[in-house]
Design a protein around this motif. Structure first.
Motif, PDB file in Angstrom:
ATOM      1  N   SER A  74       0.814  -1.214   0.000  1.00  0.00           N
ATOM      2  CA  SER A  74       0.000   0.000   0.000  1.00  0.00           C
ATOM      3  C   SER A  74       0.850   1.268   0.000  1.00  0.00           C
ATOM      4  CB  SER A  74      -0.935   0.006   1.216  1.00  0.00           C
ATOM      5  OG  SER A  74      -0.196  -0.082   2.422  1.00  0.00           O
ATOM      6  N   SER A 122      -1.301  -6.300   5.633  1.00  0.00           N
ATOM      7  CA  SER A 122      -0.731  -5.348   6.591  1.00  0.00           C
ATOM      8  C   SER A 122      -0.983  -5.830   8.013  1.00  0.00           C
ATOM      9  CB  SER A 122      -1.334  -3.952   6.400  1.00  0.00           C
ATOM     10  OG  SER A 122      -1.031  -3.423   5.143  1.00  0.00           O
ATOM     11  N   ASP A 143       1.724   3.280   7.219  1.00  0.00           N
ATOM     12  CA  ASP A 143       1.034   4.296   6.419  1.00  0.00           C
ATOM     13  C   ASP A 143      -0.393   4.502   6.912  1.00  0.00           C
ATOM     14  OD1 ASP A 143      -0.058   1.916   5.655  1.00  0.00           O
ATOM     15  OD2 ASP A 143       0.238   2.190   3.505  1.00  0.00           O
ATOM     16  N   GLU A 145      -2.750   2.028   7.496  1.00  0.00           N
ATOM     17  CA  GLU A 145      -3.766   1.096   7.013  1.00  0.00           C
ATOM     18  C   GLU A 145      -3.639  -0.290   7.632  1.00  0.00           C
ATOM     19  OE1 GLU A 145      -3.794   1.151   2.774  1.00  0.00           O
ATOM     20  OE2 GLU A 145      -3.961   3.325   2.646  1.00  0.00           O
ATOM     21  N   SER A 146      -3.028  -0.383   8.810  1.00  0.00           N
ATOM     22  CA  SER A 146      -2.966  -1.649   9.540  1.00  0.00           C
ATOM     23  C   SER A 146      -4.096  -1.648  10.551  1.00  0.00           C
ATOM     24  CB  SER A 146      -1.611  -1.805  10.246  1.00  0.00           C
ATOM     25  OG  SER A 146      -0.561  -1.789   9.308  1.00  0.00           O
ATOM     26  N   ALA A 147      -4.997  -2.622  10.417  1.00  0.00           N
ATOM     27  CA  ALA A 147      -6.235  -2.571  11.204  1.00  0.00           C
ATOM     28  C   ALA A 147      -6.279  -3.566  12.346  1.00  0.00           C
ATOM     29  CB  ALA A 147      -7.426  -2.811  10.284  1.00  0.00           C
ATOM     30  N   ARG A 162       1.435   9.363   6.224  1.00  0.00           N
ATOM     31  CA  ARG A 162       0.469   9.316   5.139  1.00  0.00           C
ATOM     32  C   ARG A 162       0.979  10.083   3.937  1.00  0.00           C
ATOM     33  NH1 ARG A 162      -3.272   5.949   4.346  1.00  0.00           N
ATOM     34  NH2 ARG A 162      -4.688   7.491   3.492  1.00  0.00           N
ATOM     35  N   GLU A 549      -4.157  -4.673  -0.966  1.00  0.00           N
ATOM     36  CA  GLU A 549      -3.361  -3.540  -0.490  1.00  0.00           C
ATOM     37  C   GLU A 549      -3.333  -2.398  -1.493  1.00  0.00           C
ATOM     38  OE1 GLU A 549      -1.690  -2.917   2.416  1.00  0.00           O
ATOM     39  OE2 GLU A 549      -2.778  -4.646   3.196  1.00  0.00           O
ATOM     40  N   THR A 553      -7.944   2.811   0.621  1.00  0.00           N
ATOM     41  CA  THR A 553      -8.392   2.400   1.955  1.00  0.00           C
ATOM     42  C   THR A 553      -8.299   3.571   2.913  1.00  0.00           C
ATOM     43  OG1 THR A 553      -7.552   0.165   1.518  1.00  0.00           O
ATOM     44  CG2 THR A 553      -8.056   0.725   3.802  1.00  0.00           C
ATOM     45  N   ARG A 554      -9.283   3.689   3.759  1.00  0.00           N
ATOM     46  CA  ARG A 554      -9.283   4.745   4.766  1.00  0.00           C
ATOM     47  C   ARG A 554      -8.272   4.397   5.863  1.00  0.00           C
ATOM     48  NH1 ARG A 554     -12.994   8.511   5.352  1.00  0.00           N
ATOM     49  NH2 ARG A 554     -14.449   7.298   4.041  1.00  0.00           N
ATOM     50  N   ALA A 555      -7.461   5.363   6.247  1.00  0.00           N
ATOM     51  CA  ALA A 555      -6.477   5.146   7.307  1.00  0.00           C
ATOM     52  C   ALA A 555      -7.187   4.915   8.636  1.00  0.00           C
ATOM     53  CB  ALA A 555      -5.532   6.333   7.423  1.00  0.00           C
ATOM     54  N   THR A 556      -6.800   3.864   9.337  1.00  0.00           N
ATOM     55  CA  THR A 556      -7.405   3.539  10.629  1.00  0.00           C
ATOM     56  C   THR A 556      -6.487   3.832  11.800  1.00  0.00           C
ATOM     57  OG1 THR A 556      -6.631   1.244  10.392  1.00  0.00           O
ATOM     58  CG2 THR A 556      -8.861   1.750   9.619  1.00  0.00           C
TER      59      THR A 556
END
Length: 601
Positions: A74, A122, A143, A145-147, A162, A549, A553-556
């Motif tokens: 990503s 991720s 970045d 995007e690891s949830a 980001r 990836e 995707t929305r950053a969490t």
């Protein structure tokens, strides 16, 4: 510290029992000088108690932090030129040069050759667990995007780098029937996802390989939102497995790798399910609609409107009787309504499962209710039987290995079987002997849900062993890189050997193991490309698409710091030190000498 305090108290109690009781005197009657022996007794008892309690000596030793760097692809979405990967790499190496790990597909030490991130996932769970197990502080560089980080331990930090928003649009999912008949028109569901910058003028094209594509506009795409579209596509001629692709295009799209998503559709003239009615009525039509919702592949329907005259249930176009016979012979599930013996013995027709719908006759009023415990019982448990309309039954009651549904007469009592089932020669059969069940569906509400549950249970049980000589099939004909491949059991084999071959000719052999009653199994993830699974009885193709990836995707994650310090290396237990055994022995020896000199026993 608590264990040491408890050990000291135990040692004090033991010393007091020997030296703190009145009446202890030397031989000459004067008060003994017992302070030093009592201290030695207290020291020996305290050390022995500390050994038994597992007390530790010293303080915890801090360890260097564990730096976990997100190694997923990503980072490169939209091009590496604008990515902050070099900055993230420099930050990780500067924070702990000897303890930098990459996480994503796996957790491994960062190497000099890891120039670009390429993992298809991720997942930071392994890094979190390792930091906890080793008692280290944790620094996560991502970045955003690891949830799956979960609860961070004390002393953990998260740094999110980001990249600048880019214009992007991608195909997130595709839905298509597994099987289709040449010349038919199928509906393909496509889910389009926008990036952080709202795209303008995006279009979606859907089509089979070697055929024409149908294009639709993808309008009103909010940032980082999905939009579902339905595109109707004509199935090309030729019976074989074909790739079906959905492609989204937009001027200025920053990431072309997520613009295409492909799946496999098996183009064949053999329908998955066929309903043949010699006397079309609302029951036949309602059953066909219910099967359409219960099966992944839409069933075919044929109605006899006059002797020798047949119509397609969907288009009402004339159909030759020979085509009806051919469809029945090749169907995995055959549903016969009306005169079930028109074409001969029902079990002699086709090769798959069989459902017989025997119309009832007007007369007494019957009310349905559950029968014995059967394979259909779990699906029928929630039906409100008191609210279902009455049904009509035929003169003769059906027979089978089990009875899932019975009916009781509202006047005069009596009970009759309505839905029975059984299995013979590896083929499953269900008999539905009643008319008027369609009223359940027409009434709506709970009655409709009961009707759909009944036919859904019939479809699930009869198709659990479809008439397919292949022992297993991919549960879904498309996947993404990094995802495990799901398999569906179609035969009786509990172990199946499968040879996987990609377009380049690379092969790998896997073994699928199904539990006793399980229908599902999984195998390891595969690289992107078209794969053919060869097995006993045939083969089946599926497509592995680009990693998720690469999807917008929305950053969490956000920059985070957790107060406290990491546990570090715990102090060594007392039992690991040799002097912990020698010192109590010396203390007891010294106490004995002093007691003898003082005249104490």
């Amino acid at each position: 510290m608590t264990r040491w305090l408890l050990a000291a108290i135990i040692g004090l109690v033991i010393a007091a029992l020997h030296y703190g009781l009145p009446g202890l005197r030397r031989g000459d009657g004067s008060a003994p000088s017992a302070a030093l022996p009592a201290s030695l007794r207290w020291l020996a008892a305290t050390l022995i108690a500390a050994l038994l309690l597992g007390a530790a000596v010293g303080r915890a030793r801090p360890l260097p932090p564990l730096v976990a760097l997100d190694g997923s692809a990503s980072w490169t979405r939209g091009g590496i030129s604008g990515a902050r990967w070099p900055e993230a790499l420099a930050l990780a190496r500067a924070s702990a040069p000897d303890s930098v790990y990459l996480f994503g597909d796996s957790l491994r030490a960062l190497r000099a050759s890891d120039a670009l991130p390429a993992d298809t996932r991720s997942s930071a769970r392994a890094a979190l667990e390792r930091a906890r197990d080793e008692g280290r502080a944790l620094l996560v560089v991502s970045d955003g995007e690891s949830a799956d980080l979960g609860a961070l331990p004390a002393g953990a930090r998260v740094r999110v780098l980001r990249r600048a928003p880019v214009a992007d649009v991608a195909v997130a999912a595709i839905q298509a029937p597994e099987r289709a008949i040449p010349g038919d028109t199928i509906e393909v569901g496509v889910t389009v996802r926008a990036g952080e910058r709202v795209p303008a003028g995006a279009t979606v094209s859907v089509g089979f390989e070697g055929g024409a594509f149908v294009t639709r506009p993808a309008e009103s795409l909010p940032p980082l939102a999905d939009r579902a579209l339905t595109v109707r596509v004509v199935v090309p001629a030729g019976e074989r497995e074909r790739a079906l692709r959905a492609i989204v295009t937009m001027a200025g799209d920053a990431e072309p790798r997520n613009d295409t998503l492909a799946t496999i559709v098996e183009v064949t003239r053999a329908p998955a399910a066929v309903l043949v009615s010699t006397s079309p009525d609302p029951d036949a039509r309602a059953a066909l609609e219910a099967l359409s919702g219960a099966l992944t592949v839409a069933p075919r329907g044929y109605y006899r409107v006059a002797p020798g005259a047949w119509r397609d249930a969907a288009s009402l176009a004339p159909v030759a009787e020979s085509a009806v016979r051919d469809a029945m012979a090749r169907a995995s599930l055959l549903v016969l309504h009306g005169d079930t013996a028109l074409f001969g013995a029902p079990m002699a027709l086709g090769r798959g499962a069989l459902v017989l719908m025997i119309p009832g006759e007007a007369g007494d009023e019957w009310r349905a209710r559950p029968g014995e415990v059967t394979p259909l019982s779990p699906s029928l448990a929630g039906i409100p039987w008191d609210s279902t309309p009455p049904i009509d039954l035929p003169v003769a009651a059906p027979h089978g290995d089990w009875t899932a549904l019975v009916a009781g007469a509202t006047v005069g009592g009596g009970t009759r079987a309505v839905v029975t089932g059984g299995e013979a020669g590896g083929r499953r059969r269900v008999v539905v002997a009643a008319s008027g069940i369609w009223r359940w569906r027409a009434r709506g509400g709970a009655s409709r849900q009961g009707y759909d549950a009944l036919w859904g249970a019939i479809a699930d049980w009869t198709t659990a062993r479809p008439g397919d000589v292949r022992p297993t099939l991919p549960a879904r004909r498309w996947a993404r890189a990094g995802e495990r491949i799901d398999w569906r059991r179609t035969g009786g084999d509990s172990t199946v050997a499968v040879v996987l071959r990609d377009d380049a000719g690379h092969e790998r052999t896997i073994g699928l193991a199904f539990a006793a009653d399980a229908r599902d199994a999984q195998s390891a993830a595969l690289p992107p490309g078209r794969w053919t699974a060869a097995m006993r009885g045939g083969s089946a193709a599926f497509i592995v698409n680009a990693s998720a990836e690469l999807l917008p995707t929305r950053a969490t994650l956000r920059d985070t710091s957790v107060a406290g310090a990491a546990p570090g290396v715990p102090p060594a237990p007392l039992r690991d030190h040799w002097w912990a055994y020698a010192l109590p022995l010396l203390a007891l020896c010294g106490e004995w000498i002093l007691r003898r000199r003082s005249g104490l026993r």
